[in-house]
Design an enzyme around this catalytic site. Structure first.
Site, PDB file in Angstrom:
ATOM      1  CG  ASP A   1     -23.348 -19.471  34.493  1.00 49.76           C
ATOM      2  OD1 ASP A   1     -22.140 -19.770  34.595  1.00 49.76           O
ATOM      3  OD2 ASP A   1     -24.245 -20.328  34.450  1.00 49.76           O
TER       4      ASP A   1
ATOM      5  CD  GLN B   1     -17.959 -20.764  33.639  1.00 43.52           C
ATOM      6  OE1 GLN B   1     -18.201 -20.751  34.832  1.00 43.52           O
ATOM      7  NE2 GLN B   1     -16.724 -20.843  33.158  1.00 43.52           N
ATOM      8  CG  HIS B   2     -17.932 -25.487  31.137  1.00 43.71           C
ATOM      9  ND1 HIS B   2     -16.783 -24.754  31.326  1.00 43.71           N
ATOM     10  CD2 HIS B   2     -18.419 -25.755  32.380  1.00 43.71           C
ATOM     11  CE1 HIS B   2     -16.575 -24.609  32.630  1.00 43.71           C
ATOM     12  NE2 HIS B   2     -17.549 -25.192  33.283  1.00 43.71           N
TER      13      HIS B   2
END
Length: 506
Positions: A243, A82-83
């Site tokens: 994820d 992520q991110h």
């Protein structure tokens, strides 16, 4: 029907092929990733090209393992870390390496965004989440402030799994689950939070792809990819997700009462909710999931990192580590370890550092210190679990996944700290499995006899029959230890000891 699941994480890409009729994992492969070297303290980046190379290699490997059945592959799903900020130019070329979730160089930009909206409370009111350095929004502001030429060249902003989906299909989109970790999604309404985007730049919103339901596929596999891998026509590429969102599906966490604890490089706790769970203190992230519901989540930054460091420090392999810490009683004979080696996210302490407390001449030995590291890692997650309970998220069962969940001693420590039965999964690749099942559900929408995601989860997520039960005596020890762990963290923070590391970040 066969479905292919990809999990492109921080350290590696893992790919599986699952028979969704039997739940059998027919093939699996993995490739390591490496970080960009030579960066200043706090900067953690990867070249997105390495993800594509790893995907290509692992898919080829898996397809070769089931060569006689490759024509049965109908769907591909992607799970991604992520991110991470992936920026493309007008010709869809990657402009610079992706800044990752664990990059803390954006702490000043995170602070600026919080301050601009009246503190964490203002951002929570606007979007449902306070800002942390790990989110995508501070990375984008950092890019504008530190690399203006790269920012001005940006025409598309994607997350890691979106970028892989784009490579697979030629289509750009962002689904609700992964988008909720950017810091510029209003998680209550599932729409972009324009005040945050406009604060970063008036043109930022125009660089974002269409925002779509997690129940809709991205498209079909491009001809070039299909021919390179020898796959049939019209292979559906699912929406995919972060994820954690895919890990929720892959652990069967699609109903209230089940809580997943994932132990990888980082540690995460998440649950399924039918309504947004918004934490007024901003410690629990109010994320959307990838089934068009919500996923309250807490993340700690140092699980695999701390365990690997301990093994290296004491020259223990995995088996020796298990043996040594099993000989030490709960509480590590008075040692408390704060596992903030790369800063921390829950609580939000990007400048924090690791601490051993309570050492004396009797307990300053490798087994006791190693046990304290394991307990410190799990106590950090125990702090987050307490916060979950305060928000009304009470687990009836915890599903433990990730590499560290293979440790029998750690599983028992987890049960004792969380005070809840622990179940483990027969497949250790929960995120890849979740991505495969979500994609299979998308493909099934066009089939004569559609199968729901919930049915696919029920038929394919397999738990080990044995449960690890919490022990009352050890639970009491850990309850007191968690109070001490929390108090020590607050005391060090209040005295400014966790601010020094942040000063080195540029």
């Amino acid at each position: 029907m066969l479905a292919l699941g990809l999990d492109c994480g921080t350290g590696s890409t893992k790919t599986i092929i699952v028979d969704t009729g039997s739940g059998e994992i027919l093939a699996q492969a993995s490739r390591l990733h490496h970080m960009v070297k030579g960066l200043p303290n706090g900067h953690i980046e990867q070249d997105p090209r390495t993800w594509l190379d790893a995907v290509d290699e692992t898919v080829r490997d898996c397809v070769a393992q089931i060569a006689s059945r490759k024509s049965e592959i109908r769907a591909i799903g992607v799970s991604g870390q992520q991110h991470g900020l992936v920026v493309l130019d007008e010709k869809d070329r990657v402009i610079r390496p992706a800044k990752l979730w664990c990059d803390t160089s954006t702490a000043p930009q995170s602070d600026e965004l919080n301050h601009a909206f009246g503190g964490a409370e203002g951002l929570i009111a606007a979007s449902g989440n306070a800002m942390t350095p790990g989110y995508t929004a501070p990375k984008l502001l950092w890019l504008k402030q530190k690399e203006i030429a790269h920012f001005q060249a940006t025409r598309s902003i994607l997350l890691p799994h979106d970028y892989i989906n784009f490579w697979l299909t030629g289509e750009k989109q962002m689904e609700y689950g992964d988008a909720s970790g950017t810091g510029f999604l209003d998680v209550r309404k599932r729409t972009w939070c324009r005040p945050v985007l406009d604060y970063i730049d008036a043109g930022a919103a125009a660089c974002l792809p269409p925002l779509r339901s997690s129940r809709q596929p991205v498209g079909v596999l491009q001809q070039a990819r299909r021919e390179a891998w020898g796959l049939p026509e019209n292979v559906v590429v699912g929406a995919g997700g972060g994820d954690n969102m895919m890990g929720a599906i892959g652990t069967g966490n699609v109903r209230a009462g089940v809580v997943t604890v994932s132990l990888g490089t980082s540690g995460t706790i998440y649950a399924c909710a039918d309504e947004p769970i918004v934490d007024g203190r901003g410690e629990i992230a109010a994320f959307c999931d990838s089934t068009d519901r919500w996923l309250p989540l807490a993340c700690t930054m140092n699980v695999g990192v701390a365990l690997d460091q301990a093994r290296a420090l004491f020259a223990f392999d995995f088996a020796r580590m298990e043996t040594e810490i099993s000989r030490v009683s709960a509480g590590a004979e008075g040692i408390v370890f704060l596992a903030y080696l790369t800063g921390e996210r829950t609580p939000n302490l990007p400048g924090a550092s690791g601490v051993f407390h309570g050492l004396n001449t009797a307990n300053m030995a490798a087994p006791q210190m190693a046990r304290a590291v394991v307990e410190g890692v799990m106590l950090g997650l125990g702090y987050a679990m307490r916060r979950f309970a305060e928000l009304g998220v009470i687990p009836t069962e915890i599903r433990l996944t990730g590499g560290a969940s293979k440790s029998a001693v750690l599983r028992q420590i987890a049960a004792d700290i969380f005070g809840c039965p622990i179940a483990t999964l027969q497949s250790s690749e929960a995120a890849a499995l979740g991505a495969a099942l979500q994609a299979a559900a998308h493909y099934s929408l066009s089939a004569a006899h559609p199968v729901s995601l919930e049915e696919l989860v029920q038929n394919n997520v397999k738990l080990d029959p044995a449960r690890v039960l919490p022990r009352a005596t050890e639970g009491e020890v850990y309850a007191e230890l968690l109070d001490r762990h929390t108090g020590l963290t607050r005391a060090l923070k209040s005295e400014g000891f966790f601010d020094t590391a942040a000063l080195a970040v540029t």
